[in-house]
Design a protein around this motif. Sequence first.
Motif, PDB file in Angstrom:
ATOM      1  N   ALA A 154       0.836  -1.203   0.000  1.00  9.41           N
ATOM      2  CA  ALA A 154       0.000   0.000   0.000  1.00  9.41           C
ATOM      3  C   ALA A 154       0.868   1.248   0.000  1.00  9.41           C
ATOM      4  O   ALA A 154       0.572   2.225  -0.709  1.00  9.41           O
ATOM      5  N   ARG A 207     -10.544   7.722 -15.542  1.00 10.65           N
ATOM      6  CA  ARG A 207     -11.741   7.473 -14.739  1.00 10.65           C
ATOM      7  C   ARG A 207     -13.007   7.903 -15.477  1.00 10.65           C
ATOM      8  O   ARG A 207     -14.048   7.292 -15.353  1.00 10.65           O
ATOM      9  N   ASN A 256      -8.853  -1.521 -12.436  1.00  7.61           N
ATOM     10  CA  ASN A 256      -9.997  -1.728 -11.542  1.00  7.61           C
ATOM     11  C   ASN A 256     -10.384  -0.367 -10.963  1.00  7.61           C
ATOM     12  O   ASN A 256      -9.753   0.644 -11.293  1.00  7.61           O
ATOM     13  N   GLU A 257     -11.379  -0.353 -10.120  1.00  9.57           N
ATOM     14  CA  GLU A 257     -11.897   0.916  -9.595  1.00  9.57           C
ATOM     15  C   GLU A 257     -11.115   1.467  -8.407  1.00  9.57           C
ATOM     16  O   GLU A 257     -11.334   2.604  -7.994  1.00  9.57           O
ATOM     17  N   HIS A 258     -10.176   0.736  -7.861  1.00  6.09           N
ATOM     18  CA  HIS A 258      -9.550   1.129  -6.602  1.00  6.09           C
ATOM     19  C   HIS A 258      -8.631   2.340  -6.719  1.00  6.09           C
ATOM     20  O   HIS A 258      -8.652   3.215  -5.852  1.00  6.09           O
ATOM     21  N   SER A 290      -8.881   4.718  -8.865  1.00  7.68           N
ATOM     22  CA  SER A 290      -9.798   5.843  -9.058  1.00  7.68           C
ATOM     23  C   SER A 290     -10.378   6.287  -7.720  1.00  7.68           C
ATOM     24  O   SER A 290     -10.462   7.484  -7.428  1.00  7.68           O
ATOM     25  N   GLN A 291     -10.765   5.334  -6.890  1.00  6.02           N
ATOM     26  CA  GLN A 291     -11.327   5.661  -5.581  1.00  6.02           C
ATOM     27  C   GLN A 291     -10.285   6.307  -4.680  1.00  6.02           C
ATOM     28  O   GLN A 291     -10.588   7.268  -3.968  1.00  6.02           O
ATOM     29  N   LEU A 292      -9.048   5.802  -4.712  1.00  2.00           N
ATOM     30  CA  LEU A 292      -7.970   6.411  -3.923  1.00  2.00           C
ATOM     31  C   LEU A 292      -7.762   7.870  -4.308  1.00  2.00           C
ATOM     32  O   LEU A 292      -7.633   8.745  -3.455  1.00  2.00           O
ATOM     33  N   ASP A 341     -10.741   9.986  -3.172  1.00  2.70           N
ATOM     34  CA  ASP A 341     -10.684  10.226  -1.731  1.00  2.70           C
ATOM     35  C   ASP A 341      -9.594  11.229  -1.366  1.00  2.70           C
ATOM     36  O   ASP A 341      -9.786  12.070  -0.480  1.00  2.70           O
TER      37      ASP A 341
END
Length: 114
Positions: A11, A31, A80-82, A84-86, A89
């Motif tokens: 991470a 995105r 994947n969507e992760h 983009s989400q990071l 956020d």
Amino acid sequence: MDPDSQYVELAVEVFGLLADATRVRIILALRTNDELSVNHIADIVDKSPAAVSQHLAKLRMARIVSTRQEGQRVFYRLANEHASQLVSDAIFQAEHAIADGTTPAHHHEERERA
């Protein structure tokens, strides 16, 4: 998630990879689009295709983006969507940091969608 998890170090590597404004802009561009060529991404982020290609290579090695080849052209998309989400956020957190006691814009948008 356990703080001693094997994923903590990975991470940290992801955060390090995303600690670059051009890479964040690339993720934001991808995105909102299904897939894009290097030249199209370069136009969106206002960088040279060579620079964007180098950033995309790093994002690809980290499996944040994936590719599809069509003849000589390569198209990029988020794996994947992760990521983009990071990025979302992080931008939302930045909005909080500069909101100066007011409600950030993303909270207004959430209420409008409800």
